[in-house]
Structures are given as structure tokens and as C-alpha cells.
Design a protein around this motif. Structure first.
Motif, PDB file in Angstrom:
ATOM      1  N   ALA A  38       2.861  14.484  -5.276  1.00  0.00           N
ATOM      2  CA  ALA A  38       1.592  15.209  -5.170  1.00  0.00           C
ATOM      3  C   ALA A  38       1.311  15.592  -3.723  1.00  0.00           C
ATOM      4  CB  ALA A  38       0.456  14.350  -5.726  1.00  0.00           C
ATOM      5  N   ILE A  39       1.588  14.669  -2.800  1.00  0.00           N
ATOM      6  CA  ILE A  39       1.409  14.955  -1.364  1.00  0.00           C
ATOM      7  C   ILE A  39       2.316  16.113  -0.952  1.00  0.00           C
ATOM      8  CG2 ILE A  39       1.767  14.059   0.971  1.00  0.00           C
ATOM      9  CD1 ILE A  39       0.999  11.282  -0.139  1.00  0.00           C
ATOM     10  N   ARG A  93      -1.208  10.869 -12.718  1.00  0.00           N
ATOM     11  CA  ARG A  93      -0.381   9.784 -12.189  1.00  0.00           C
ATOM     12  C   ARG A  93      -0.333   8.562 -13.099  1.00  0.00           C
ATOM     13  NH1 ARG A  93      -5.181   9.921  -9.716  1.00  0.00           N
ATOM     14  NH2 ARG A  93      -6.294   8.001  -9.183  1.00  0.00           N
ATOM     15  N   ASN A  94      -1.453   8.193 -13.698  1.00  0.00           N
ATOM     16  CA  ASN A  94      -1.461   7.003 -14.556  1.00  0.00           C
ATOM     17  C   ASN A  94      -0.635   7.233 -15.818  1.00  0.00           C
ATOM     18  OD1 ASN A  94      -3.095   5.538 -12.792  1.00  0.00           O
ATOM     19  ND2 ASN A  94      -4.970   6.357 -13.698  1.00  0.00           N
ATOM     20  N   LYS A  95      -0.748   8.435 -16.383  1.00  0.00           N
ATOM     21  CA  LYS A  95       0.037   8.764 -17.574  1.00  0.00           C
ATOM     22  C   LYS A  95       1.529   8.741 -17.256  1.00  0.00           C
ATOM     23  CE  LYS A  95       0.900  12.494 -20.880  1.00  0.00           C
ATOM     24  NZ  LYS A  95       0.519  13.868 -21.312  1.00  0.00           N
ATOM     25  N   LEU A 108      15.681  12.115  -5.304  1.00  0.00           N
ATOM     26  CA  LEU A 108      17.069  11.720  -5.541  1.00  0.00           C
ATOM     27  C   LEU A 108      17.151  10.255  -5.954  1.00  0.00           C
ATOM     28  CD1 LEU A 108      18.767  13.533  -2.521  1.00  0.00           C
ATOM     29  CD2 LEU A 108      18.908  14.185  -4.919  1.00  0.00           C
ATOM     30  N   SER A 109      16.402   9.412  -5.255  1.00  0.00           N
ATOM     31  CA  SER A 109      16.381   7.991  -5.589  1.00  0.00           C
ATOM     32  C   SER A 109      15.812   7.778  -6.988  1.00  0.00           C
ATOM     33  CB  SER A 109      15.558   7.220  -4.552  1.00  0.00           C
ATOM     34  OG  SER A 109      15.433   5.862  -4.908  1.00  0.00           O
ATOM     35  N   LEU A 110      14.722   8.478  -7.285  1.00  0.00           N
ATOM     36  CA  LEU A 110      14.077   8.356  -8.594  1.00  0.00           C
ATOM     37  C   LEU A 110      15.030   8.754  -9.715  1.00  0.00           C
ATOM     38  CD1 LEU A 110      11.220   8.135 -10.162  1.00  0.00           C
ATOM     39  CD2 LEU A 110      11.323  10.629 -10.090  1.00  0.00           C
ATOM     40  N   THR A 111      15.799   9.821  -9.493  1.00  0.00           N
ATOM     41  CA  THR A 111      16.714  10.313 -10.520  1.00  0.00           C
ATOM     42  C   THR A 111      17.740   9.254 -10.899  1.00  0.00           C
ATOM     43  OG1 THR A 111      16.430  12.583  -9.726  1.00  0.00           O
ATOM     44  CG2 THR A 111      18.357  12.142 -11.088  1.00  0.00           C
ATOM     45  N   THR A 112      18.279   8.541  -9.898  1.00  0.00           N
ATOM     46  CA  THR A 112      19.266   7.497 -10.194  1.00  0.00           C
ATOM     47  C   THR A 112      18.645   6.347 -10.982  1.00  0.00           C
ATOM     48  OG1 THR A 112      18.851   6.331  -8.093  1.00  0.00           O
ATOM     49  CG2 THR A 112      20.532   8.056  -8.072  1.00  0.00           C
ATOM     50  N   LYS A 113      17.352   6.101 -10.777  1.00  0.00           N
ATOM     51  CA  LYS A 113      16.691   4.994 -11.465  1.00  0.00           C
ATOM     52  C   LYS A 113      16.304   5.354 -12.899  1.00  0.00           C
ATOM     53  CE  LYS A 113      14.568   3.395  -7.144  1.00  0.00           C
ATOM     54  NZ  LYS A 113      13.269   3.276  -6.415  1.00  0.00           N
ATOM     55  N   MET A 114      15.980   6.621 -13.144  1.00  0.00           N
ATOM     56  CA  MET A 114      15.459   7.022 -14.449  1.00  0.00           C
ATOM     57  C   MET A 114      16.513   7.644 -15.356  1.00  0.00           C
ATOM     58  SD  MET A 114      11.723   8.556 -13.417  1.00  0.00           S
ATOM     59  CE  MET A 114      11.335   8.903 -15.121  1.00  0.00           C
ATOM     60  N   ARG A 163       0.812  -1.213   0.000  1.00  0.00           N
ATOM     61  CA  ARG A 163       0.000   0.000   0.000  1.00  0.00           C
ATOM     62  C   ARG A 163       0.850   1.269   0.000  1.00  0.00           C
ATOM     63  NH1 ARG A 163      -4.745  -0.329   4.384  1.00  0.00           N
ATOM     64  NH2 ARG A 163      -5.345   1.520   3.167  1.00  0.00           N
ATOM     65  N   GLU A 164       2.153   1.133  -0.236  1.00  0.00           N
ATOM     66  CA  GLU A 164       3.008   2.317  -0.259  1.00  0.00           C
ATOM     67  C   GLU A 164       2.635   3.200  -1.438  1.00  0.00           C
ATOM     68  OE1 GLU A 164       7.737   3.644  -0.468  1.00  0.00           O
ATOM     69  OE2 GLU A 164       7.155   1.552  -0.801  1.00  0.00           O
ATOM     70  N   PRO A 165       2.482   4.511  -1.226  1.00  0.00           N
ATOM     71  CA  PRO A 165       2.160   5.411  -2.347  1.00  0.00           C
ATOM     72  C   PRO A 165       3.269   5.378  -3.396  1.00  0.00           C
ATOM     73  CG  PRO A 165       1.888   6.526  -0.232  1.00  0.00           C
ATOM     74  CD  PRO A 165       2.575   5.240   0.056  1.00  0.00           C
ATOM     75  N   SER A 166       2.893   5.522  -4.653  1.00  0.00           N
ATOM     76  CA  SER A 166       3.884   5.583  -5.716  1.00  0.00           C
ATOM     77  C   SER A 166       4.655   6.898  -5.615  1.00  0.00           C
ATOM     78  CB  SER A 166       3.200   5.480  -7.082  1.00  0.00           C
ATOM     79  OG  SER A 166       2.366   6.609  -7.294  1.00  0.00           O
ATOM     80  N   THR A 167       5.764   6.981  -6.339  1.00  0.00           N
ATOM     81  CA  THR A 167       6.579   8.201  -6.319  1.00  0.00           C
ATOM     82  C   THR A 167       5.774   9.419  -6.756  1.00  0.00           C
ATOM     83  OG1 THR A 167       8.572   6.914  -6.785  1.00  0.00           O
ATOM     84  CG2 THR A 167       8.664   9.271  -7.233  1.00  0.00           C
ATOM     85  N   ILE A 168       4.968   9.258  -7.778  1.00  0.00           N
ATOM     86  CA  ILE A 168       4.182  10.384  -8.280  1.00  0.00           C
ATOM     87  C   ILE A 168       3.172  10.866  -7.235  1.00  0.00           C
ATOM     88  CG2 ILE A 168       2.384   8.995  -9.399  1.00  0.00           C
ATOM     89  CD1 ILE A 168       3.954  12.110 -10.953  1.00  0.00           C
TER      90      ILE A 168
END
Length: 508
Positions: free
Chosen positions: A383-384, A497-499, A433-439, A374-379
Motif C-alpha cells: 500500500a505504501i 489488509r485484514n481480509k 519476490l520474498s512473498l511469492t516464494t512463501k505463498m 512494529r514492522e509493517p506487514s507485507t500488505i
């Protein structure tokens, strides 16, 4: 300064547990970063207050001896300064990769920062701006390379201590940031501004000295130049740099001596602000249009732009903690705690203090939710973050409305706002920061962290442009506009978010 070769092999690195189970070199980098953040956040806590001190926008009864600037000019200078620190992270990484290597770049950067703070400690407007420029350049050079050296300590990709090492290193950042307002802030605000700046220089000098003597514990990889410039490239770089300096010098000489235009501070601030807005856009466009990227990398970069824009809006509001909120706290809050009049600079200790308290809580919450799937996605986390950031400035409207006609409001309103900023930061900054390394596209793997930092540059440049234009950032209309912009951006990114998930591929 050469490292022992036995510490550079993966096996030896795994046996080095001298610093809380981690390599001894981590202590060197921890202390260097702690002292650098001590000097940076201490000076930042004083900056806007020093600029307005002695002028019409200074608080009643405040210490004199500042530069007597207006709140708008002070905010513009502060915003440009922060924007430049993060803008310089990109050339800082380039120097580490192609000219000096990470270790030598950090050593040079440390002494540049020391000289910058010493310049700030000397009276006079010229020395002030020289010092501010040197600190920005040095901080950018250091910021881009010191984290790289933490990674070098764990030569074995399978070393399970890597994430823990970065966590300890991150605590050094916040420890320095928490202590700085209590030392540099109080000394500068209550005793003498220049003594405060001098203490920042002393702190960074201690960091530089211990780095010099402790660097023997670092990985030999930190001394290597990964992609050194060829002789032809060196000549081309020097030629372009000299040409750029000549063009800038000629322009300002023309402005100054022709008399057609009056040379003012805005002639310096506006070009830097425009660069802070245009360079991030140019970098993103350059990467997005790179024909070497695969189709998957192209779509991921499209998704990354959504996150970049969201981060820029977040930093636009967040970094006003040491400008807009600081000026409000200085003149319009009642800060008496059991008979003690709390110095205004201590507000700047709230965010790093809350980070140290709440970061483990957030990590535990994300882990617990992940176990339940149930962890929220990065997007959604972004938004939060934007929603909470926008809400914080809607809250700011309440004390602004109460503080009229000389009435002062309780300081706890600002404490609440800083708490909300920290909650938003923990949903966006480490996640981003974590997302940047992955993408990051493979071609730009080492540069993308600097690209993400450009979101700070873009956000602060927007604030700087508003201030230069004479907009009163402490007016209710502007605060409503910024709050609504963040809240609406949060809603927009949530609805998208879905896009965005589809563009992110396997990254979550």
C-alpha cells in the motif's frame, strides 16, 4: 565446462570461500548478471530517444539518425519490449527445467543477446526489430535461470551464506545498471546511436566469455535437466511450435497480400500487447482453478492475486521512467550542472544508484521495526509503494505545468520523481519476490517467480495499449489518471489488509 565433483557436495561447498567468503561460482554469476544488466539498461536508456530521433518529437538539436517515430509509437515499442522480456521469463524457466538445464540455457541466452545487440548496431529498421526481438528472448531465457544457479551454489539447505550470496548477486544487477548509462548512454546519445548499441553487444560478449570459462566453478546441479521431456513430449512440442509459426505466418501473409488491410506496425504491436494482458490472467486462472491445490493453497492464491494486481499498477508507472519521463527530460528540462550539459540518458542511472544507496537503509529500518514488533506487514508495504508511486506522478504535474511555451524546468524535478520511484520499489519488489516464494503452491514452487514477473508484463502492456491507441502519456489528464489509479489502489489494498491477511494464513 564440467564442474569439479568436490565442489558439488554440501561439505565442499561450505569450504569454498574464494569470493568474499562465498563459492567461487558466485563471482561467475555476479559478472554474467552485471554485464547482462549493463547491456540491457544501456540499450534501454537509448531506446526511446533513438526511436524519436530525427522526427517531430525529437528534442531540439538532438542527434539525427534515428527512426523518426512519434513519441506514442516509441513508447508503445518500448513498453512491448519490456513486457516481452518478462513474459519470456516463463518459457525461459521451462527450457531450463525441461530441455537444456540452467547452465546451458544461460550460455545460449548470452549469445542470443549478443547477436541481438549486434543487430541493433546495424542501421536499418528491419535489423532494429530483429535485434530487439532477440534481446527480449535472450534476456527472458537468462533471467529465469541465472538466479536458480545462485541457489545451486549452496547445496546445504542450512548454509547460512545463502541470503548473503543473493544480496551480492543483487548488487551485480544494480552495478551494471548504474554504469550502463554513463558508457552506453553517453556514447549513443552524444556520438552515435549504433556505437552505443555496439558497446552493449561488447559488454554482453564479455559476460558470455567469462561465463564460458568460469562455469567450471558452478554446481553440477546447474547442468542437470530436472524434468527432461520424453520423446513423445518432444514431438508434441515441436509439432505445436511449428503449427503456431505456420498460423502466424499465414495470418500476416494474408493481411499483406490480400490488400484488405494495410500492414502496419500496429499489426505486430497490438497482438503482442493483447498477449501480454491475456497470458498473465490465463496463468493465474489456470493455477487458481487447479483441483490439485489444497484449500489453504487456494486461499493463498486468492491473496496472491491482490498483490499481483498491485504490482501491475506499480510497474505501469515505474517503467515509464525510460519512456514518458525520458522524453520529458530530453526536451523540457534544463540539465546544466556547473557548466556541464548532462546527457539525458544519465537519468536512467538514478534508480539503480538510489537502490544501492537505500537498500541497506531499508533493510536496517525493517529489522529495527521488527525488533520492536512494529514492522509493517507485507500488505501495508505494498500500500505504501502504491501511495508513493501515485504521489510521484502528482509531483510530475508540477514540472509539466511549468514547462509550457518552450520553457524548460530544472532537472531536479525528475531526480525527485526517480527517488520516489526507488522508495516505492524497495517497498514492493524485494518484498514481493520474498512473498511469492512463501505463498507458492507446492506444485508450482519453481514457476511462481515467473508468474510474479508477469505483473511487469501486464503493467507495461497497459502502457503499450494506451500508446498504440494514440493517448498522449505526457498529457496532464493521463498523468492524473495514472497517479489517481495508483493512489486509489494503495488505499483499497490498505483497507483490505485484514481480509488479505486472513487469506495469507501463516505468511506475513
Amino acid at each position: 565446462m564440467a564442474s569439479s565433483l568436490t565442489k558439488d557436495s554440501p561439505g565442499a561447498a561450505a569450504e569454498d570461500t574464494a569470493f568474499f567468503g562465498h563459492p567461487r561460482g558466485l563471482a561467475t554469476l555476479f559478472m554474467t548478471e552485471m554485464w547482462e544488466r549493463f547491456s540491457y539498461y544501456g540499450m534501454r536508456a537509448l531506446l526511446v530517444m533513438y526511436l524519436v530521433s530525427g522526427g517531430a518529437d525529437a528534442a531540439t538539436g538532438s542527434q539525427g539518425g534515428g527512426l523518426a517515430m512519434t513519441a506514442a509509437t516509441a513508447t508503445a515499442i518500448y513498453s512491448v519490449y519490456v513486457a516481452m522480456v518478462y513474459l519470456m521469463a516463463m518459457p525461459g524457466g521451462w527450457f531450463g527445467d525441461r530441455v537444456w538445464g540452467a547452465r546451458k540455457t544461460v550460455m545460449i541466452a548470452s549469445f542470443v543477446i549478443v547477436v541481438g545487440h549486434l543487430s541493433l548496431a546495424l542501421p536499418g529498421q528491419v535489423m532494429f526489430f530483429v535485434g530487439l526481438g532477440l534481446v527480449a528472448i535472450g534476456s527472458g531465457l537468462l533471467k529465469a535461470n541465472i538466479s536458480t544457479m545462485v541457489g545451486h551454489l549452496y547445496a546445504d539447505p542450512k548454509d547460512v551464506r545463502r541470503d548473503g550470496g543473493f544480496t551480492i548477486f543483487y548488487m551485480g544487477i544494480n552495478l551494471g545498471a548504474v554504469v550502463a548509462p554513463f558508457a552506453i548512454g553517453i556514447l549513443g546519445e552524444k556520438v552515435n546511436w549504433h556505437l552505443g548499441f555496439g558497446l552493449a553487444a561488447l559488454g554482453m560478449a564479455l559476460g558470455a566469455v567469462q561465463f564460458l570459462f568460469g562455469s567450471r566453478h558452478l554446481s553440477q546441479e546447474s547442468s542437470r535437466v530436472p524434468n527432461p521431456l520424453s520423446s513423445d513430449e518432444k514431438r508434441a512440442v515441436v509439432t505445436k511450435a511449428l503449427l503456431g509459426v505456420a498460423v502466424v505466418a499465414a495470418f500476416y501473409l494474408l493481411v499483406n497480400f490480400t490488400g484488405v488491410f494495410r500492414l502496419t506496425l500496429n499489426w505486430v504491436l497490438v497482438p503482442i500487447i493483447l498477449a501480454g494482458l491475456l497470458i498473465p490472467v490465463a496463468v493465474l486462472v489456470k493455477i487458481k482453478r487447479d483441483k490439485d491445490l489444497s484449500g489453504e493453497e487456494q486461499t493463498k492464491m486468492t491473496a496472491f492475486i491482490y498483490f499481483f494486481a498491485a504490482a501491475a499498477i506499480f510497474w505501469m508507472i515505474f517503467d515509464q521512467g525510460a519512456s514518458t519521463l525520458s522524453l520529458f527530460g530530453d526536451s523540457k528540462t534544463e540539465r546544466n550542472i556547473f557548466g556541464w550539459d548532462m546527457p539525458n540518458t544519465l537519468f536512467q542511472a538514478l534508480n539503480p544508484g538510489f537502490v544501492m544507496l537505500l537498500a541497506p537503509v531499508f533493510a536496517a529500518i525493517w529489522l529495527a521495526l521488527a525488533r520492536r514488533n512494529r514492522e509493517p506487514s507485507t500488505i501495508v508495504k505494498f500500500a505504501i509503494a502504491l501511495g508513493v508511486t501515485g504521489a510521484s506522478f502528482f509531483v510530475f504535474l508540477i514540472p509539466m505545468g511549468l514547462a509550457t511555451g518552450g520553457t524548460k524546468v530544472t532537472m531536479w524535478w525528475l531526480v525527485l520523481i526517480f527517488l520516489m520511484h526507488t522508495v516505492a520499489e524497495l517497498c514492493l519488489s524485494p518484498v514481493g519476490l520474498s512473498l511469492t516464494t512463501k505463498m507458492a503452491p507446492a506444485k508450482y514452487a519453481s514457476q511462481m517467480m515467473g508468474v510474479f514477473f508477469l505483473a511487469v508484463t501486464a503493467g507495461d502492456s497497459v502502457t503499450g495499449m494506451l500508446a498504440v491507441a494514440g493517448v498522449d502519456l505526457n498529457s496532464s489528464g493521463v498523468v492524473v489518471f495514472e497517479a489517481a489509479a495508483a493512489a486509489l489502489a494503495g488505499v483499497a489494498i490498505y483497507l483490505s489488509r485484514n481480509k488479505v491477511r486472513g487469506l495469507m494464513g501463516e505468511v506475513r
